[in-house]
Design a protein around this motif. Sequence first.
Motif, mmCIF file in Angstrom:
data_model
loop_
_atom_site.group_PDB
_atom_site.id
_atom_site.type_symbol
_atom_site.label_atom_id
_atom_site.label_comp_id
_atom_site.label_asym_id
_atom_site.label_seq_id
_atom_site.Cartn_x
_atom_site.Cartn_y
_atom_site.Cartn_z
ATOM 1 N N MET A 267 31.100 -42.314 -15.885
ATOM 2 C CA MET A 267 32.206 -42.977 -16.560
ATOM 3 C C MET A 267 33.212 -42.003 -17.158
ATOM 4 O O MET A 267 34.422 -42.147 -16.971
ATOM 5 N N TRP A 271 35.781 -42.670 -14.300
ATOM 6 C CA TRP A 271 36.282 -44.017 -14.576
ATOM 7 C C TRP A 271 37.789 -44.116 -14.361
ATOM 8 O O TRP A 271 38.279 -45.021 -13.689
ATOM 9 N N LEU A 289 38.010 -47.758 -21.493
ATOM 10 C CA LEU A 289 36.905 -46.850 -21.769
ATOM 11 C C LEU A 289 36.645 -46.769 -23.276
ATOM 12 O O LEU A 289 35.495 -46.676 -23.723
ATOM 13 N N SER A 346 33.261 -54.731 -19.727
ATOM 14 C CA SER A 346 33.330 -53.647 -20.713
ATOM 15 C C SER A 346 32.414 -53.921 -21.903
ATOM 16 O O SER A 346 31.770 -53.009 -22.422
#
Length: 435
Positions: A267, A271, A289, A346
Amino acid sequence: MAQHSQTPLTDPPTTTRPSSRAVSHRAWAIAVVAGAAIVTAGAFTTVPGLLITPLHQEYAWDRGQIALAASVNMVLFGFTAPFAAALMERAGIRRVAAGAMLLIAVGALLTHAMASPWQLVLYWGVLIGLGSGCLTMTFAALITGRWFVRRRGLVTGALSASSHLGQLVFLPLLAWAVDRYDWQPPVVTLALVALAVSAVVALFLRDHPADVGALPYGGKEFVAKPTPTQGAARRTVKVLFDAARTGTFWLLAGMFIICGATTNGIMWSNWVPAAHDHGMHATVAASLLSLIGVFSALGATLSGWLTDRFDPRRLLAVYFTLRALTLLALPQVLAASIHPTLIVFSIIYGLVDVATVPPVIALSQRAYGDDGPIVFGWTNSAHQLGAGASAFLGATARDLFGTYDVVWTALSAACLTAALMALVVRAPSTAELAV
């Protein structure tokens, strides 16, 4: 290795009040300075994900070559941490922390003059990796252990969240700055912040309350400053070799290799470019994020509460299964703009992101007693090894296949494997623990 008694999980009881208001303020000020160092170091962990696309466009370097710097950074971050306590006990917390911040700043500044991928690996991977590896939970544990008797758990939790705070505070701002001014001005600015924090640490941090003639916060007796120890590093290595003779250690380490590969490894470095492949703006991707980071902090807190009440092995199985499902669904929910399904991803992914830490700490303590924290330190090194491999291999797979879809599928399968591993963890037998 002899069987040790379990380490208490709660703060030592005390009914005394701090010796004075000044002492109280000094301990909290030390915690704030330590938090500033951890926040700043944490800001550097997500920067490589913002640099992959700009460096690929500017220098025509392969994404895998760029991600190698993030990979080396994560591996050194993990393997420096177990020895950081020994170095701090030997040379002093203030010197090591200030030097680590200075090393981070130098590594970031040198990227301004790089011309080859190996220089990025050296500057960002090695220098920043070593520096940030000294400013992890080992650093936080030493600060809280020496300066606090009361509120130790609160301060430890706050400092452990500081790294995520660095990501939350700086990431969207850095993404906006990279988009507006290119990558070099934001990196140089962040390096100057690290230099300033290094100076603050050198000026205001103190190794021990005895250095200023104070009591620890909530303490009722003066505590003498311990003499520098020379055997801590040797014990750290010995615990690793002893634990490595047990199957429990390899299950914990194996789960954390997968954990690192499926969280910060993929990530923090991949990401933003993965979202960019779907047409999403870098600033928007960085904001998502950050949203994951918010729910990571909440998930870690909730997981600690659950770990006190339920079997940690079953919790880990649930966490890894949920993570597998979210990663498998990611190619279908990624799009050019934010929509409700992506927000749901998320939230769920964030809640199980760092939630694995409290159960693994609990299992380490139950299995290895007084050596449990050191065993967890080595397990965390395995976490960073997985993270480093994932950062590099994920970007390389993108170069080979032209998409991250195969990456999400492979990592989802790995999470299901980790869920099964969690269910078979057991305490090592007396024979395994014997010398």
